[in-house]
Design a protein around this motif. Sequence first.
Motif, PDB file in Angstrom:
ATOM      1  N   ALA A  56     -36.937  58.806  40.036  1.00 40.87           N
ATOM      2  CA  ALA A  56     -37.539  59.250  38.779  1.00 40.87           C
ATOM      3  C   ALA A  56     -38.502  58.218  38.231  1.00 40.87           C
ATOM      4  N   PHE A  57     -38.297  56.960  38.573  1.00 37.46           N
ATOM      5  CA  PHE A  57     -39.167  55.896  38.090  1.00 37.46           C
ATOM      6  C   PHE A  57     -40.383  55.711  38.978  1.00 37.46           C
ATOM      7  N   GLY A  58     -40.523  56.533  40.009  1.00 36.50           N
ATOM      8  CA  GLY A  58     -41.746  56.544  40.792  1.00 36.50           C
ATOM      9  C   GLY A  58     -41.735  55.741  42.070  1.00 36.50           C
ATOM     10  N   ALA A  96     -32.049  47.725  38.113  1.00 34.35           N
ATOM     11  CA  ALA A  96     -32.872  48.724  38.813  1.00 34.35           C
ATOM     12  C   ALA A  96     -34.249  48.855  38.156  1.00 34.35           C
ATOM     13  N   ALA A  97     -34.298  48.793  36.826  1.00 34.35           N
ATOM     14  CA  ALA A  97     -35.587  48.904  36.121  1.00 34.35           C
ATOM     15  C   ALA A  97     -36.477  47.710  36.448  1.00 34.35           C
ATOM     16  N   ARG A  98     -35.905  46.503  36.417  1.00 33.97           N
ATOM     17  CA  ARG A  98     -36.697  45.315  36.773  1.00 33.97           C
ATOM     18  C   ARG A  98     -37.178  45.407  38.215  1.00 33.97           C
ATOM     19  N   HIS A  99     -36.286  45.854  39.086  1.00 35.76           N
ATOM     20  CA  HIS A  99     -36.652  45.934  40.499  1.00 35.76           C
ATOM     21  C   HIS A  99     -37.758  46.963  40.720  1.00 35.76           C
ATOM     22  N   SER A 100     -37.666  48.126  40.061  1.00 38.30           N
ATOM     23  CA  SER A 100     -38.694  49.152  40.276  1.00 38.30           C
ATOM     24  C   SER A 100     -40.040  48.691  39.738  1.00 38.30           C
ATOM     25  N   SER A 101     -40.043  47.904  38.650  1.00 42.79           N
ATOM     26  CA  SER A 101     -41.305  47.350  38.142  1.00 42.79           C
ATOM     27  C   SER A 101     -41.905  46.372  39.154  1.00 42.79           C
ATOM     28  N   ARG A 102     -41.045  45.522  39.738  1.00 45.89           N
ATOM     29  CA  ARG A 102     -41.538  44.577  40.754  1.00 45.89           C
ATOM     30  C   ARG A 102     -42.058  45.325  41.975  1.00 45.89           C
ATOM     31  N   ARG A 151     -41.938  55.634  30.426  1.00 49.31           N
ATOM     32  CA  ARG A 151     -41.278  56.281  31.560  1.00 49.31           C
ATOM     33  C   ARG A 151     -39.799  55.897  31.609  1.00 49.31           C
ATOM     34  N   LEU A 152     -39.517  54.619  31.371  1.00 46.17           N
ATOM     35  CA  LEU A 152     -38.140  54.133  31.420  1.00 46.17           C
ATOM     36  C   LEU A 152     -37.257  54.886  30.431  1.00 46.17           C
ATOM     37  N   VAL A 153     -37.678  54.981  29.152  1.00 39.15           N
ATOM     38  CA  VAL A 153     -36.817  55.651  28.172  1.00 39.15           C
ATOM     39  C   VAL A 153     -36.729  57.144  28.447  1.00 39.15           C
ATOM     40  N   VAL A 167     -29.933  53.240  26.247  1.00 43.93           N
ATOM     41  CA  VAL A 167     -31.344  53.172  26.666  1.00 43.93           C
ATOM     42  C   VAL A 167     -32.010  51.955  26.029  1.00 43.93           C
ATOM     43  N   ALA A 168     -31.747  51.745  24.737  1.00 46.86           N
ATOM     44  CA  ALA A 168     -32.345  50.609  24.031  1.00 46.86           C
ATOM     45  C   ALA A 168     -31.899  49.290  24.655  1.00 46.86           C
ATOM     46  N   LYS A 169     -30.623  49.192  25.011  1.00 46.41           N
ATOM     47  CA  LYS A 169     -30.125  47.964  25.642  1.00 46.41           C
ATOM     48  C   LYS A 169     -30.782  47.743  27.002  1.00 46.41           C
ATOM     49  N   ILE A 170     -30.902  48.815  27.782  1.00 46.44           N
ATOM     50  CA  ILE A 170     -31.510  48.702  29.106  1.00 46.44           C
ATOM     51  C   ILE A 170     -32.980  48.296  28.981  1.00 46.44           C
TER      52      ILE A 170
END
Length: 198
Positions: A56-58, A96-102, A151-153, A167-170
């Motif tokens: 979902a994060f692309g 996972a969010a940090r990794h997908s951004s990288r 996209r993340l939220v 979501v806010a914490k993530i």
Amino acid sequence: MPEGPVNTPALLRAVPIAASPIADMEIVARCRRGDSHAWRALYDRFAPVVYRFLAAFGVPIEDREDACQEVFVAVYRSLARFRGEARLSTWIYRIAARHSSRTARRRRVRGLLSTLLVREPPPPPAPDPSERSERLQLLDELVSKLSPKKRLVLVLFEIEGVPIEEVAKIAGCPENTAWSRLHYARAELTAMARRRIR
């Protein structure tokens, strides 16, 4: 580190993490003691969720399996530092969010390098056997055009069903900011969809 194929459910058929007889902190404690069964349980519980989140994060399908494994390598390396101040799922989503951004940055850099070096483009990936419908493909395409923060939220709240406080914490932002990003993400998605339909 457990190996094996990850179950890859369709993007919008999000299934919440199943309740497990092993509570999060108990599974963390057992993993820290080197219990391989606990590691397997942690992986089995969260791998489908991480895979779906990466999709979902692309993260492209040809990179997802490796990206999922890399997230769990990061979980393995960092679990000693998990303090339990947030839910285990929240902590794993952050990784996972940090990794997908990288991963997205690496893809952009590779694309730029291949353009600068005038290399032949890589062959297209084999078609996904579980080809999604046109609507899901359109949704993926539109979601990918949102900024990473929006996209993340949107993905976490609308697709994964994560409560806004999590979501806010993530996302590492106040709840009001998460709501604001969600509002603008929905508005942008709707506007893009209307332009496509005309």
